[in-house]
Scaffold this active site. Sequence first.
Site, PDB file in Angstrom:
ATOM      1  N   ASP A   6     109.392  66.964  99.375  1.00 58.79           N
ATOM      2  CA  ASP A   6     109.389  68.433  99.185  1.00 58.79           C
ATOM      3  C   ASP A   6     108.864  68.729  97.787  1.00 58.79           C
ATOM      4  OD1 ASP A   6     109.889  71.186  99.824  1.00 58.79           O
ATOM      5  OD2 ASP A   6     111.673  71.116  98.564  1.00 58.79           O
ATOM      6  N   SER A   7     108.612  70.017  97.523  1.00 55.38           N
ATOM      7  CA  SER A   7     108.161  70.417  96.188  1.00 55.38           C
ATOM      8  C   SER A   7     109.282  70.292  95.159  1.00 55.38           C
ATOM      9  CB  SER A   7     107.683  71.870  96.228  1.00 55.38           C
ATOM     10  OG  SER A   7     108.785  72.714  96.515  1.00 55.38           O
ATOM     11  N   TYR A  38     105.344  75.302  95.550  1.00 57.58           N
ATOM     12  CA  TYR A  38     104.148  75.075  96.373  1.00 57.58           C
ATOM     13  C   TYR A  38     103.717  76.362  97.100  1.00 57.58           C
ATOM     14  CZ  TYR A  38     104.027  69.904  96.277  1.00 57.58           C
ATOM     15  OH  TYR A  38     103.891  68.594  95.914  1.00 57.58           O
ATOM     16  N   CYS A  69     108.939  70.220 103.681  1.00 55.11           N
ATOM     17  CA  CYS A  69     108.351  71.375 103.007  1.00 55.11           C
ATOM     18  C   CYS A  69     107.513  72.136 104.020  1.00 55.11           C
ATOM     19  CB  CYS A  69     107.481  70.906 101.844  1.00 55.11           C
ATOM     20  SG  CYS A  69     106.679  72.276 101.001  1.00 55.11           S
ATOM     21  N   ASN A  70     108.003  73.297 104.437  1.00 50.51           N
ATOM     22  CA  ASN A  70     107.272  74.102 105.425  1.00 50.51           C
ATOM     23  C   ASN A  70     105.888  74.486 104.923  1.00 50.51           C
ATOM     24  OD1 ASN A  70     109.464  75.177 107.587  1.00 50.51           O
ATOM     25  ND2 ASN A  70     110.386  74.863 105.589  1.00 50.51           N
ATOM     26  N   CYS A 178     111.695  78.096 104.897  1.00 51.19           N
ATOM     27  CA  CYS A 178     111.514  77.386 103.626  1.00 51.19           C
ATOM     28  C   CYS A 178     112.803  76.622 103.380  1.00 51.19           C
ATOM     29  CB  CYS A 178     111.274  78.370 102.487  1.00 51.19           C
ATOM     30  SG  CYS A 178     111.299  77.575 100.866  1.00 51.19           S
ATOM     31  N   THR A 179     112.688  75.331 103.074  1.00 47.96           N
ATOM     32  CA  THR A 179     113.900  74.512 102.960  1.00 47.96           C
ATOM     33  C   THR A 179     114.738  74.856 101.730  1.00 47.96           C
ATOM     34  OG1 THR A 179     112.484  72.791 102.005  1.00 47.96           O
ATOM     35  CG2 THR A 179     113.111  72.552 104.317  1.00 47.96           C
ATOM     36  N   HIS A 180     114.152  75.611 100.794  1.00 46.58           N
ATOM     37  CA  HIS A 180     114.951  76.046  99.646  1.00 46.58           C
ATOM     38  C   HIS A 180     115.993  77.109 100.042  1.00 46.58           C
ATOM     39  CE1 HIS A 180     111.913  74.107  97.126  1.00 46.58           C
ATOM     40  NE2 HIS A 180     112.692  74.315  96.072  1.00 46.58           N
TER      41      HIS A 180
HETATM   42  N1  DGL Z   1     110.757  74.079 100.209  1.00 42.92           N
HETATM   43  C1  DGL Z   1     109.396  74.242 100.487  1.00 42.92           C
HETATM   44  C2  DGL Z   1     109.128  74.953 101.774  1.00 42.92           C
HETATM   45  O1  DGL Z   1     109.811  74.694 102.674  1.00 42.92           O
HETATM   46  C3  DGL Z   1     108.490  74.559  99.332  1.00 42.92           C
HETATM   47  C4  DGL Z   1     108.666  75.855  98.675  1.00 42.92           C
HETATM   48  C5  DGL Z   1     107.836  76.013  97.436  1.00 42.92           C
HETATM   49  O2  DGL Z   1     107.679  75.065  96.658  1.00 42.92           O
HETATM   50  O3  DGL Z   1     107.349  77.139  97.224  1.00 42.92           O
HETATM   51  O4  DGL Z   1     108.269  75.748 101.960  1.00 42.92           O
END
Ligand code: DGL
Length: 258
Positions: A6-7, A38, A69-70, A178-180
Amino acid sequence: MIGIFDSGSGGLTVLRELRRRAPQADIVYFGDLKNAPYGNKSREELGVLTVLGIQKLIDEGATEIISACNSVSVSIVLPMFEILQLPYTNIIEMVGPTVSSFRGSSARVLVAATRATIESGVYQDGFRMLGIEATGVAIPELVRHIEEGAPDLALAHTVREALAPYAQERHTHVLFGCTHYPLIVPIFADVLRELEMNVALVDPAVPVTQAVLARYDTDGSGSIRLLSSQASAVFDRYAQYALEDAAMTLTSTSLTTP
Ligand code: DGL
C-alpha cells in the site's frame, strides 16, 4: 510468504483482518510512505510505483501478493505480471473481490475513495457489470490528513464535506474504496449519523481476506515484517492498532528505482 502493498498505513486494515483470520500466515508489508498519498497521482505514475512496490515485496521473499491499495488496482494489467515474472494467480487486488461480494444483491452503493480510484471508474464499471447501481465520491485530501495524524474534528469536516451532497440519495451501502478509510470508521459512522444516512459501511478487507484464504498458503510461523519507505510515527501507531500484541519487526527501507 504473503506480501502486502500500500502507499502507507491503509493496507494495515487488510493486514489486521488477515491476521485475525489466519494468525499463522507469514507476512511482509510494504508501505510506500515516501510517495504517499497515491490517490492524487496520475495513472502513469501509479503504474510505475505499483511495479516498484510489488517488486520490493518479491525481493523481500514474497511469493503471493495482496495489492491493498485501491488507487493502483486499475494499473494492475496483464503485462505487469510478465514484467514482475509473477503468475497472475499470485496477486489479489482490492476491487475484484469487493465488487463480486455484492453479486446478486440489490444494493445501491456509494463508493468513497481517492480521486485516482473514482476517476478511473474501476468500481463503477465493476458494479455496472453486475447490474448494481454505484456512485463514486472522491475525498481527495483524506489520506493525507490521516497520514499526517490530523485531529478527529478536521477528519470529520473533510468526510462531511464530501458526503453531504449525497445525503438525500437513497444509498444502502457506503463502501470504503480506499484502505485508509476503515482506520477512521468511528468518524465515518458519526458523520453518516449526523447526515441521517441510513447505510451499511463496507470494509473490503473482509472479501479480500476471504479471497486470500481461498487461494494463498496461510500456513507458517506467524512472522510479520513491516517495511516503509519513510519513517512515520503515525504509521507505527496504526501498526500497533492493526497487530495488537503480535510480535513484529518494523524497518524503514528505500525503494529500489531502476
Ligand atoms: N490506501 C490506498 C487506497 O486504497 C492509497 C491511498 C492514497 O495513498 O492516496 O486507495
